[in-house]
Design a protein around this motif. Structure first.
Motif: not given
Length: 186
Positions: A8, A11, A48, A84, A99, A102, A129-130, A132-133, A137, A149
């Motif tokens: 993420p 990291s 993002t 990724h 990993t 957050e 960030n959440r 974006r990831y 995904r 993930t």
């Protein structure tokens, strides 16, 4: 040696890829750098927002980048790929997942003052960030049926939340030494 780094935002991929390149004399490839540049070129100040508003509706961006990764992996032997989906595009690499909590990720990104990160505080950074990831995904699951993930996609998983970059490098070195005695794939 072929290495891929995934994980993420925040990291430590950028820092670790540089250390690995220096340690082993590897070329560096990074899809994040390319995406940030593309975001700015498309007029997005926030990565993002670029991913959620542009890339999600333009899957050709991901496909083009991923095909370039695949070709690069086939044509080269000594590199670290910060991507990724690198584990999927270069299946014969040593696949490393970094990993991070957050909170730690948000602090790292917020303190780095990246040009394509516009969060005004740590809480906002956590949320972006959440998002974006999650967007990445979902995009990769939709495009390729691959979950970025899923720990089964990786040879080594390291939680970087409480480690120094040198501590992360040490764990990777140990893994590579162990793998070197078992096979010559990397």
């Amino acid at each position: 040696m072929k290495l891929t780094l995934a994980g993420p935002p925040g990291s430590g991929k950028s820092t670790v890829r540089q250390l690995l390149a220096e340690e082993y004399g590897l070329k560096i490839r990074s899809t994040g750098d390319f995406m940030r540049q593309m975001a700015l070129e498309q007029g997005f100040q926030d990565i993002t927002q670029f991913l959620t508003e542009f890339v999600t509706s333009h899957p050709e961006v991901d496909r083009e980048i991923d095909e370039a990764q695949r070709k690069f992996g086939e044509a080269n032997n000594n590199f670290v790929l910060d991507a990724h989906l690198g584990f999927h595009c270069v299946p014969d690499a040593c696949k490393i997942l970094l990993t991070v909590s957050e909170e730690v990720a948000a602090e790292r990104i917020f303190s780095a003052h990246r040009a394509t990160e516009i969060a005004k505080n740590i809480e906002e950074s956590i949320l972006t960030n959440r998002q974006r990831y999650l967007t990445m995904r979902q995009n990769f699951q939709h495009l390729y049926g691959v979950d970025i993930t899923d720990p089964n996609n990786f040879d080594l998983i390291i939680d970087t939340s409480r480690l120094t970059p040198e501590g992360i490098l040490h764990q990777i070195n140990i893994h590579l030494l162990e793998q070197d005695s078992q096979c010559d794939n990397y």
